[in-house]
Motif scaffolding. Structure first.
Motif: not given
Length: 158
Positions: A145-152
């Motif tokens: 979720a943290a990776i997704k949030d950072r990228l999006e």
């Protein structure tokens, strides 16, 4: 001392490019610090990273993972890690970068297994491993979720 073993496989679809995802994953320390529970992480050699994680306690076990992992980033679609040296925690895993459901998306999958060396009687392992498995699944889900949030939200002011 006994080894408590866990494993998990989770994936998430991210609206980003393969290049952007790979760039984030190649920043091993920056990305690694996004994992819930990471208190310290530093590169200590070529492909070697030292982790210190937050203390885990469930009333029976009180444990602070401290370990070194070797990362292999040679495959453009799979970044792997494995334990290096003797420590109280060992982790093996792979970030898989896969095609997403649309051209603007990619899928990030994490396959991981770990072992924690804890000071408990062998007889209680059957009680502790389900707790450890739940913790591992929650950390992996939070990490994705943290990776997704950072990228999006990369272009969105914070």
């Amino acid at each position: 001392m006994v080894w408590i073993r866990t494993k998990t496989a989770k994936e998430i679809t991210i609206r980003t490019s393969r290049e952007a995802l790979r760039a984030l994953l190649l920043d091993v320390t920056g990305c690694g610090r996004m994992m819930p529970g990471v208190e310290e992480m530093e590169q200590i050699g070529d492909g070697l990273y030292h982790f210190r994680l937050a203390e885990v306690s469930n009333g029976v076990v009180k444990f602070r993972p401290d370990y070194v992992a070797r990362y292999d980033v040679s495959d453009p679609d799979a970044i792997t890690w494995e334990p290096h040296g003797e420590h109280n925690f060992r982790s093996w895993g792979t970030f898989h970068v896969l095609d997403g459901p649309s051209p603007e998306e990619v899928v990030l999958r994490i396959d991981m297994r770990s072992e924690a060396n804890v000071d408990v009687a062998r007889v209680v392992v059957v009680l502790i491993e389900p707790f450890a498995q739940k913790e591992t699944a929650e950390v992996t889900t939070g990490f994705l979720a943290a990776i997704k949030d950072r990228l999006e939200t990369a272009g969105v002011p914070r």
